[in-house]
Design a protein around this motif. Structure first.
Motif, short mmCIF file in Angstrom:
data_model
loop_
_atom_site.label_atom_id
_atom_site.label_comp_id
_atom_site.label_asym_id
_atom_site.label_seq_id
_atom_site.Cartn_x
_atom_site.Cartn_y
_atom_site.Cartn_z
N HIS A 120 0.84 -1.19 0.00
CA HIS A 120 0.00 0.00 0.00
C HIS A 120 0.88 1.25 0.00
O HIS A 120 1.95 1.27 0.63
CB HIS A 120 -0.90 0.00 1.24
N ASN A 122 0.76 3.87 1.64
CA ASN A 122 1.06 4.36 2.99
C ASN A 122 1.94 3.41 3.79
O ASN A 122 2.43 3.78 4.86
CB ASN A 122 -0.23 4.65 3.75
N LEU A 129 -0.46 11.56 1.05
CA LEU A 129 -1.88 11.88 1.22
C LEU A 129 -2.28 12.99 0.26
O LEU A 129 -2.37 14.17 0.61
CB LEU A 129 -2.16 12.30 2.67
N ALA A 132 -8.22 14.05 -3.04
CA ALA A 132 -9.02 13.03 -3.72
C ALA A 132 -9.66 13.54 -5.01
O ALA A 132 -10.13 12.74 -5.82
CB ALA A 132 -10.09 12.48 -2.78
N ILE A 457 -3.69 10.48 8.57
CA ILE A 457 -3.87 9.13 8.01
C ILE A 457 -4.18 8.14 9.12
O ILE A 457 -5.08 7.29 8.99
CB ILE A 457 -2.60 8.69 7.23
N GLU A 466 -9.74 4.62 4.33
CA GLU A 466 -8.42 4.66 3.70
C GLU A 466 -7.97 6.09 3.47
O GLU A 466 -6.77 6.40 3.56
CB GLU A 466 -8.45 3.91 2.37
N HIS A 467 -8.91 6.98 3.15
CA HIS A 467 -8.59 8.38 2.84
C HIS A 467 -9.57 9.27 3.59
O HIS A 467 -10.76 8.93 3.71
CB HIS A 467 -8.70 8.62 1.32
N SER A 504 -9.00 4.19 -4.64
CA SER A 504 -7.95 3.73 -3.72
C SER A 504 -6.84 4.76 -3.69
O SER A 504 -6.74 5.62 -4.57
CB SER A 504 -7.38 2.38 -4.18
N MET A 505 -5.98 4.66 -2.69
CA MET A 505 -4.83 5.55 -2.60
C MET A 505 -3.87 5.31 -3.77
O MET A 505 -3.25 6.24 -4.29
CB MET A 505 -4.12 5.34 -1.27
N GLN A 506 -3.76 4.06 -4.19
CA GLN A 506 -2.89 3.74 -5.33
C GLN A 506 -3.39 4.43 -6.59
O GLN A 506 -2.60 4.91 -7.40
CB GLN A 506 -2.83 2.23 -5.54
N LEU A 508 -4.87 7.27 -6.73
CA LEU A 508 -4.44 8.68 -6.65
C LEU A 508 -2.96 8.81 -7.01
O LEU A 508 -2.56 9.76 -7.69
CB LEU A 508 -4.68 9.22 -5.23
N LYS A 509 -2.17 7.86 -6.56
CA LYS A 509 -0.73 7.91 -6.84
C LYS A 509 -0.44 7.76 -8.32
O LYS A 509 0.53 8.33 -8.85
CB LYS A 509 -0.01 6.82 -6.04
#
Length: 524
Positions: A120, A122, A129, A132, A457, A466-467, A504-506, A508-509
């Motif tokens: 993940h 994070n 972070l 979104a 976080i 998650e966010h 998901s955070m991924q 966003l990345k």
């Protein structure tokens, strides 16, 4: 002559003190007319003025308790200082807050916290972070922008702040993958050290100012073309500490360099008008925003303090009808800071952030517009728990000003308007600025941001998400009165936040428009 010199040399040291005091007493009684106290109580009366001058410092260090001071109490300042220095920012033995006090915030934790795996984002970076939402995505701007950090530096001008302070902040946001709002003083060389920049201008149009004092689109286009690190543009309508009043920069702060950047006179007070020349009503403002976005390709937003809602409703109706309008709205609270403002404005004009934002959000949500706007909050939100509350209410990012200043050494002396800031931050004195080590201070700003994001976080995971964009109104409660001691935000402010689309955070990345150093090729 020798006799006089001999007589003078024979006077003991304490005699000279008595002579000096006698001269002061004569001056107090017979010469000066402006101070009644020193006239009626010569010599001793001066102690009163001296004690008065150091009163704030005496109360700050010896009298006030940990939770008592404003704008920021000792616990809040201590947390920022320790976080910025990567020191122990914990507290022992339990909270010393009165958790039953009015407006105290509670975040409802989940039975089982959100769990992340070893791959993940994070797990790899505990401070990753991003926002979104993508700024400018709905309006299909040519250069959309997803801020790589949910906490960023708010509008503070070069002029209000010193050159070394601005440079420290800009280098710090580069390290923290955040953005740096220029404030209305124009883009300076000190904003140009690698950090993402949001160019902000107000009624003075500094940096994009035409000969007649109005707005110059040609200068705006050239500015954006020459400085590709500018990722968005913000039009200031008002700010929390002095809405309806133009910016004030005392003449004592205006050097040749500042005068050249702003296009004003050296040493003369700069009073920006309360109204814009480029537009005079809401439809003209929307056209102005669209013209800038078309000419530059960048997302364009507005910043304002909230009071009456009639013109905001007009803006919402135009946006609904035309599909045009600001890409983001920065909502400033009445508790927001400023370099100089009359107390009557700072204390009484415009709503506090929670009231102003909730009123505005409900209005836009009622028109079905909340998903297309990126909401940015500003006004003492630079603490993880307050930020969690703000995300639950509907914001997407926060901007911090005074908290950022404290991370690079501000001691809350509250003399920003005098050009005598002892920390060298809100002054143009070269001597006072010499105390700022730019390399060290930029690291401290970055570390404060990183600590903030890490703790936010962790709070988010504790709540089962998650966010922080996933926070709902019912996840946060607030003390409202003694009869029903706490209520969820949804019942306190009478609305439910619109869910923010989040995969998901991924995801966003991997975003093509992510700011910071993640996708530099997108701004070339």
């Amino acid at each position: 002559m020798n006799n006089i010199l001999d007589f003078l040399s024979s006077i003991p040291w304490w005699g000279w003190i008595l002579i000096g005091l006698a001269l002061v007493a004569i001056r107090d009684i017979f010469v000066q007319k402006s101070h009644t106290i020193s006239h009626n109580f010569p010599i001793i009366g001066h102690l009163r003025y001296w004690f008065e001058s150091i009163g704030p410092e005496m109360r700050q260090y010896f009298v006030a308790n940990n939770r008592e001071e404003l704008p920021f109490n000792r616990i809040e300042r201590g947390w920022i200082y320790a976080s910025a220095k990567k020191e122990n920012n914990y507290e022992g033995f339990g909270t010393d807050r009165d958790i039953y006090e009015h407006q105290h915030v509670f975040i409802n934790n989940a039975m089982m916290p959100f769990q992340i795996d070893k791959n993940h984002p994070n797990s790899i970076d505990k401070t990753f972070l991003p926002c979104a939402k993508v700024i400018g995505a709905f309006n299909k701007r040519k250069k959309p922008y997803r801020p790589a950090s949910v906490i960023n530096v708010s509008a503070m001008s070069f002029g209000s702040l010193s050159a070394k302070a601005v440079e420290s902040l800009n280098k710090g946001v580069k390290i923290a993958e955040a953005y740096h709002n220029t404030g209305e003083g124009g883009l300076s060389p000190y904003h140009s050290n690698g950090g993402d920049v949001v160019f902000h201008f107000g009624t003075g149009y500094f940096g994009v100012r035409a000969e007649d004092g109005g707005f110059s689109m040609e200068k705006m286009k050239k500015l954006v073309k020459d400085n590709p690190f500018i990722r968005a543009i913000e039009v200031k309508l008002s700010q929390g500490a002095k809405p309806g009043k133009g910016g004030v920069l005392p003449g004592a702060k205006i050097t040749k360099e500042i005068a050249a950047i702003r296009g004003v006179e050296v040493g003369k007070d700069v009073l920006s008008p309360p109204n814009h020349k480029a537009f005079s009503n809401v439809p003209e403002m929307v056209n102005f925003i669209e013209d800038i976005a078309e000419a530059t390709g960048l997302p364009v937003g507005i910043k304002a303090a909230i009071g009456k809602l009639e013109q905001w409703e007009e803006l919402a109706d135009i946006m609904l009808e035309t599909g045009k309008g600001p890409d983001f709205i920065t909502v400033d609270g009445g508790e927001g800071g400023t370099g100089a403002a009359p107390p009557s404005f700072a204390d009484h004009v415009s709503l506090p952030w929670v009231y102003g934002f909730s009123d505005l959000y409900k209005l836009f949500q009622g028109k079905g517009l909340s998903e297309r706007i990126v909401f940015i909050g500003s006004g003492k939100l630079g603490f993880p728990a307050k930020a969690a509350m703000a995300f639950a209410m509907g914001i997407d990012c926060i901007n911090v000003a005074r908290e950022a200043m404290m991370s690079i050494g501000c001691i809350q002396a509250q003399i920003c308007h005098t050009n005598r800031c002892p920390a060298g931050i809100a002054t143009q004195s070269k001597w006072l600025q010499n105390g700022i080590d730019i390399t060290l201070k930029s690291e401290r700003l970055a570390q404060y941001f990183k600590t903030f994001k890490k703790e936010l976080i962790e709070i988010t995971h504790a709540a089962g998400y998650e966010h922080p964009c996933q926070f709902k109104m019912d996840d946060v409660e607030i003390n409202v009165d003694d009869h029903n001691i706490s209520k969820e935000l949804s019942r306190t402010y009478m609305y439910e936040k619109t869910p923010v689309p989040f995969i998901s955070m991924q995801n966003l990345k991997d975003c093509l428009y992510l700011g910071g150093d993640f996708n530099k090729t997108q701004i070339d």
